[in-house]
Design a protein around this motif. Structure first.
Motif, PDB file in Angstrom:
ATOM      1  N   LYS A 177       4.079   1.464   3.825  1.00  0.00           N
ATOM      2  CA  LYS A 177       3.373   0.218   4.075  1.00  0.00           C
ATOM      3  C   LYS A 177       1.872   0.441   3.939  1.00  0.00           C
ATOM      4  CE  LYS A 177       6.719  -2.053   7.124  1.00  0.00           C
ATOM      5  NZ  LYS A 177       6.953  -2.653   8.457  1.00  0.00           N
ATOM      6  N   ASN A 178       1.214  -0.470   3.204  1.00  0.00           N
ATOM      7  CA  ASN A 178      -0.239  -0.363   3.067  1.00  0.00           C
ATOM      8  C   ASN A 178      -0.935  -0.950   4.281  1.00  0.00           C
ATOM      9  OD1 ASN A 178      -0.084  -3.132   2.732  1.00  0.00           O
ATOM     10  ND2 ASN A 178      -0.482  -3.087   0.531  1.00  0.00           N
ATOM     11  N   ASN A 179      -2.276  -1.010   4.221  1.00  0.00           N
ATOM     12  CA  ASN A 179      -3.037  -1.490   5.374  1.00  0.00           C
ATOM     13  C   ASN A 179      -2.824  -2.970   5.650  1.00  0.00           C
ATOM     14  OD1 ASN A 179      -4.454  -1.910   2.899  1.00  0.00           O
ATOM     15  ND2 ASN A 179      -6.277  -2.458   4.047  1.00  0.00           N
ATOM     16  N   LYS A 180      -2.177  -3.680   4.700  1.00  0.00           N
ATOM     17  CA  LYS A 180      -1.867  -5.087   4.914  1.00  0.00           C
ATOM     18  C   LYS A 180      -0.441  -5.285   5.413  1.00  0.00           C
ATOM     19  CE  LYS A 180      -5.067  -6.609   1.290  1.00  0.00           C
ATOM     20  NZ  LYS A 180      -5.203  -7.349   0.006  1.00  0.00           N
ATOM     21  N   GLY A 181       0.249  -4.162   5.646  1.00  0.00           N
ATOM     22  CA  GLY A 181       1.610  -4.265   6.134  1.00  0.00           C
ATOM     23  C   GLY A 181       2.635  -4.507   5.051  1.00  0.00           C
ATOM     24  N   GLU A 182       2.215  -4.406   3.777  1.00  0.00           N
ATOM     25  CA  GLU A 182       3.124  -4.652   2.664  1.00  0.00           C
ATOM     26  C   GLU A 182       3.772  -3.336   2.227  1.00  0.00           C
ATOM     27  OE1 GLU A 182       0.285  -8.158   0.705  1.00  0.00           O
ATOM     28  OE2 GLU A 182       0.226  -6.094  -0.043  1.00  0.00           O
ATOM     29  N   MET A 183       5.054  -3.389   1.897  1.00  0.00           N
ATOM     30  CA  MET A 183       5.746  -2.214   1.399  1.00  0.00           C
ATOM     31  C   MET A 183       5.361  -2.002  -0.068  1.00  0.00           C
ATOM     32  SD  MET A 183       7.682   0.267   2.280  1.00  0.00           S
ATOM     33  CE  MET A 183       8.475  -0.310   3.779  1.00  0.00           C
ATOM     34  N   VAL A 184       4.790  -0.859  -0.364  1.00  0.00           N
ATOM     35  CA  VAL A 184       4.320  -0.567  -1.713  1.00  0.00           C
ATOM     36  C   VAL A 184       4.902   0.759  -2.180  1.00  0.00           C
ATOM     37  CG1 VAL A 184       2.169  -1.839  -1.421  1.00  0.00           C
ATOM     38  CG2 VAL A 184       2.242   0.582  -0.842  1.00  0.00           C
ATOM     39  N   LYS A 185       4.831   0.977  -3.481  1.00  0.00           N
ATOM     40  CA  LYS A 185       5.267   2.223  -4.085  1.00  0.00           C
ATOM     41  C   LYS A 185       4.080   2.886  -4.772  1.00  0.00           C
ATOM     42  CE  LYS A 185      10.082   0.883  -4.944  1.00  0.00           C
ATOM     43  NZ  LYS A 185      11.153   0.755  -5.971  1.00  0.00           N
TER      44      LYS A 185
END
Length: 651
Positions: A177-185
């Motif tokens: 999860k990035n700093n925005k709370g989004e799951m990223v790869k």
């Protein structure tokens, strides 16, 4: 040999103990036997030759099988083996189809049995053996590289450089999860974590002095130097755990030496994620980065773009446009004032060559207001005023020619007046009708005409047939008026000249002439031109530079945001990387191979050649094996001390 290797063995012993604590799981045996646990621990011992290449590879394997009954375990080997030896047990070990068969007698109850065997790789297999970490040791004497076999007995400044590199890097896709709370790869290079331990490198103080182990930040760790009882011990710990530590590093040892002799040094390589007591401040740093990102975001938002309302660049653009309009207005004003200035006074016009018929001077230039005033005043002063004076003289002569009563009547002549001549004729026709005509008609008219000539010259009452009337338009009154007009024109000329002077001179190029007074513009036109030039030449470029600088602040803020975002992403990815490192470390569990379903661990030891005129390959090879046995004996002891002695004799 054991006593000499004791200090070296302690650190390796501790690391080996950590390796064998890994959990195992059940494997079913054959023939009614029950195998509950199989653990295969390997210690890969590589001997470096005189050129720094691997000359020999032996694998010391400890296999522990838990359960009951009799079972044969098939231990796989991906390399061809030259020899396999059970070090201190009686269990039979066979080789067939790339696998080792080991018989275990576990008894009737739940128990376990340990087997320690030494496997030597075939010489032809060494070149294709895959090592996770490369080790390269170089020797230098007085700045010149030298083979270790050539060092024995020599003196000088010794330098040993050991280069280590983690070769296990591969790209992996991490999810977090990035700093925005989004799951990223994110794709990252992930290594199997290894720690290289160069410990217990001892130097006799009688032969070595000024020992140093310097480090270089981000390249080479500094060694730990301990001087005890005449011997100096140097140790390094080199974590090859990217991205925290570089995948490629080196260590350096320097000393002044005489009659050089060096033991075979051991370099241990262990797959492990180092755990320290370091306080994790990642959350605080991450929060600070987040605030820093917000600050740069606000700066970038405040800078904005020229088309974005309520931003600095928009305001600067508006100021620039406003200055442009002011400059245009000043340019228009300068043009109009220049036209007015040229209408007031034409510096090219030559009054002396003015031609009234053409209305121009000799060069065709037309007069402006000031020149027209000058021409008019000159006409009054040079033509009209003298003409009026002449008329006054003519009137005076005519008045004298008419004459007046009261004088003695004399014989008429060219010099006598008309009134004298009429009076003379009156005496000649006295008593005739002509006397009456002269008395009642001619004499009064002559007297009236003479009086009117004086009135025409000096003013007064004009005598007419119907009586007298005021006559203000006398020559004297006209002359006085002309004089006043001339005087007024002179003042107007001066006033127009002052106005023209205040507006400023116009050069041949049609632009205001530079006039400075006390360091300031000395005319209206030059002041306006100076102000326009300042706006166009300084203020507008200044606004452009300010806009450019502001845009750079905006770009810098954007770049800072990108950098911070990258940093935050790396921070957020850190747990995923650590997890991947631990996963890689857990999978680094075998060199030769292991039984199907078994758990395994593997560690590596590289040993350098011994520098001694009497040394041989067997000497340092035996030392490594004895050291390895010490490690494995800490895991499982032999049935009797005599067996260990017998194995030593055999080797």
């Amino acid at each position: 040999m054991l006593r000499h290797s004791k200090v070296k063995s302690y650190i390796i012993l501790l690391l080996a103990l950590l390796l064998v604590m890994a959990p195992v799981f059940s494997v079913n045996g054959a023939g009614g036997a029950n195998v509950s646990k199989v653990q295969d621990n390997e210690l890969v011992i590589s001997t470096l030759n005189d050129t720094g290449s691997i000359d020999d590879i032996k694998v010391l394997s400890h296999m522990r099988v838990s359960g009951n009954g009799n079972v044969t375990i098939q231990d796989q080997s991906q390399y061809k083996l030259k020899s396999v030896r059970n070090l201190y047990g009686s269990e039979k070990i066979t080789q067939k189809d790339g696998a080792l068969g080991i018989n275990f007698k576990l008894g009737s109850g739940e128990g376990h049995q340990d087997v320690y065997y030494l496997a030597a790789l075939d010489k032809n297999e060494i070149s294709r053996a895959t090592m996770p970490v490369s080790i390269k040791v170089s020797y230098f004497l007085d700045g010149q590289q030298i083979k270790p076999s050539k060092l024995a007995g020599k003196s000088g400044h010794l330098k040993i450089v050991c280069e280590v590199e983690n070769l296990t890097g591969s790209k992996k896709t991490l999810e977090f999860k990035n700093n925005k709370g989004e799951m990223v790869k994110s794709e990252a290079m992930v290594y199997t974590p290894y720690v290289v331990s160069l410990s217990g490198w001892e130097f006799d103080n009688k032969k070595f002095s000024a020992i140093q182990a310097p480090g270089v930040a981000e390249e080479s760790p500094e060694g730990v130097i301990v001087d005890v009882q005449g011997k100096t011990s140097v140790s390094w710990s080199v974590p090859l755990v990217p991205p925290k530590y570089p995948a490629k590093q080196y260590v350096v040892l320097e000393a002044d030496a005489k009659k050089i002799e060096l033991p075979s040094y051991k370099i241990a390589v262990i797959p492990i994620v180092p755990t320290t007591s370091e306080i994790d401040s990642l959350g605080t740093v991450q929060e600070s980065f987040g605030k820093l990102y917000d600050a740069f975001d606000k700066i970038q938002g405040g800078v904005g773009t020229p088309a974005q309302d309520a931003t600095l660049l928009n305001g600067l653009n508006a100021v620039k446009n406003g200055l442009g309009q002011v400059s245009d207005g000043m340019g228009s004003l300068v043009e109009k004032l220049t036209a007015i200035r040229l209408g007031l006074s034409n510096p090219k016009f030559d009054v002396g060559t003015y031609n009234s018929a053409t209305g121009t001077d000799a060069k065709g230039n037309t007069p402006a207001v000031r020149e027209a005033i000058t021409i008019s005043k000159n006409a009054l002063d040079e033509k009209i005023t003298p003409a009026l004076e002449g008329q006054k003289k003519v009137l005076t002569v005519m008045e004298a020619t008419m004459g007046k009563p009261g004088g003695e009547v004399v014989q008429p002549s060219l010099s006598t007046s008309l009134y004298n001549d009429v009076s003379f004729m009156q005496g000649l026709v006295k008593g005739t009708p002509a006397e009456d005509v002269i008395t009642k008609a001619m004499a009064p008219k002559i007297m009236a005409m003479g009086a009117n000539l004086g009135v025409l010259r000096d003013g007064g009452n004009l005598v007419t047939a119907g009586g007298s009337m005021p006559f203000p338009a006398s020559i004297n009154a006209i002359a006085a008026g002309v004089e006043q007009i001339s005087s007024g024109l002179g003042k107007a000329n001066s006033g127009v000249g002052m106005i023209a002077l205040g507006l400023g001179q116009i050069g041949a190029d049609g632009k205001p002439v530079k006039v400075m007074m006390d360091g300031k513009p000395g005319s209206i036109l030059y002041a306006l031109a100076y102000l326009q030039e300042s706006i166009d030449g300084k203020m507008v470029p200044g606004i452009d530079m300010l806009s450019e600088g502001t845009a750079k602040i905006g770009d810098g803020s954007s770049q800072a945001k990108e950098a911070i975002t990258g940093g935050l992403e790396k921070m957020m990815a850190a747990p995923a990387i650590v997890s991947a490192l631990k996963d890689n470390a857990s999978q680094a569990n075998s060199f030769l191979g292991k039984p199907e379903g078994a758990e395994g661990t593997v560690a590596y030891v590289f040993q350098t050649p011994e520098v001694n005129t009497a040394a041989s390959a067997m000497n340092y090879g035996l030392g490594a094996i004895v050291l390895a046995l010490i490690i494995l004996f800490a895991i499982g002891r032999p049935k009797s001390p005599s067996q260990f002695t017998e194995v030593n004799k055999e080797m």
